[in-house]
Design a protein around this motif. Structure first.
Motif, short mmCIF file in Angstrom:
data_model
loop_
_atom_site.label_atom_id
_atom_site.label_comp_id
_atom_site.label_asym_id
_atom_site.label_seq_id
_atom_site.Cartn_x
_atom_site.Cartn_y
_atom_site.Cartn_z
N ALA A 1 16.95 -3.97 26.74
CA ALA A 1 15.80 -3.46 27.50
C ALA A 1 14.71 -4.52 27.60
O ALA A 1 14.11 -4.70 28.67
N ALA A 2 14.46 -5.24 26.52
CA ALA A 2 13.44 -6.30 26.53
C ALA A 2 13.82 -7.41 27.50
O ALA A 2 12.98 -7.91 28.24
N ARG A 3 15.10 -7.81 27.51
CA ARG A 3 15.54 -8.86 28.45
C ARG A 3 15.42 -8.40 29.89
O ARG A 3 14.95 -9.13 30.75
N PHE A 4 15.86 -7.16 30.16
CA PHE A 4 15.77 -6.64 31.51
C PHE A 4 14.31 -6.55 31.95
O PHE A 4 13.95 -6.95 33.06
N TYR A 5 13.45 -6.05 31.09
CA TYR A 5 12.03 -5.88 31.42
C TYR A 5 11.38 -7.23 31.72
O TYR A 5 10.63 -7.35 32.69
N ALA A 6 11.69 -8.25 30.94
CA ALA A 6 11.13 -9.59 31.19
C ALA A 6 11.55 -10.10 32.56
O ALA A 6 10.75 -10.66 33.31
N ALA A 7 12.82 -9.90 32.91
CA ALA A 7 13.31 -10.34 34.22
C ALA A 7 12.67 -9.52 35.34
O ALA A 7 12.34 -10.06 36.40
N LEU A 8 12.48 -8.23 35.12
CA LEU A 8 11.83 -7.37 36.11
C LEU A 8 10.39 -7.80 36.35
O LEU A 8 9.94 -7.90 37.50
N VAL A 9 9.66 -8.08 35.29
CA VAL A 9 8.27 -8.53 35.42
C VAL A 9 8.21 -9.84 36.19
O VAL A 9 7.37 -10.02 37.08
N LYS A 10 9.11 -10.76 35.88
CA LYS A 10 9.14 -12.05 36.59
C LYS A 10 9.39 -11.84 38.09
O LYS A 10 8.70 -12.43 38.92
N GLY B 1 21.74 -5.74 34.59
CA GLY B 1 21.11 -5.27 33.36
C GLY B 1 21.66 -3.96 32.84
O GLY B 1 21.26 -3.49 31.78
N GLY B 2 22.56 -3.33 33.60
CA GLY B 2 23.14 -2.07 33.16
C GLY B 2 22.25 -0.86 33.42
O GLY B 2 22.37 0.16 32.76
N CYS B 3 21.37 -0.98 34.41
CA CYS B 3 20.45 0.10 34.75
C CYS B 3 20.91 0.83 36.00
O CYS B 3 21.60 0.27 36.84
N GLU B 4 20.47 2.08 36.13
CA GLU B 4 20.65 2.81 37.37
C GLU B 4 19.48 2.48 38.29
O GLU B 4 18.38 2.23 37.82
#
Length: 90
Positions: A47-56, A25-28
């Motif tokens: 950010a929205a795509r990363f957040y959705a995957a993180l929540v899942k 996701g390109g995050c640290e």
């Protein structure tokens, strides 16, 4: 602008998955438990795509996601499209 989330309740398997998700996701990502994730430089859609995957991932493994900017844990049953305190980078 910095924007961080913290994820706790991790074991080795979910920790490795979280680190891989952050890399894709390109995050640290740093720390052990809790793990901090820096997503402040992500464009809004990414950010929205990363957040959705993180929540899942968090739901699947019983993790807690905390948003220090908003001062609360993310409601994994009604997470919204972005973290509660999200503001797009300037």
């Amino acid at each position: 602008m910095a924007y961080d989330l913290t994820v706790s309740g991790l074991e080795d398997g979910p920790r490795a998955k979280l680190r891989a998700l952050s890399d894709r996701g390109g995050c640290e990502c740093w720390g052990a438990d809790p793990v901090s994730i820096g997503m402040g430089r992500l464009p809004d859609k990414k950010a929205a795509r990363f957040y959705a995957a993180l929540v899942k991932l968090a739901r699947r493994h019983g993790l807690t996601v905390h948003d220090p900017q908003a001062g609360l844990d993310v409601d994994l049953d009604a997470p919204g499209t972005h973290p509660p305190g999200w503001a797009p980078p300037e």
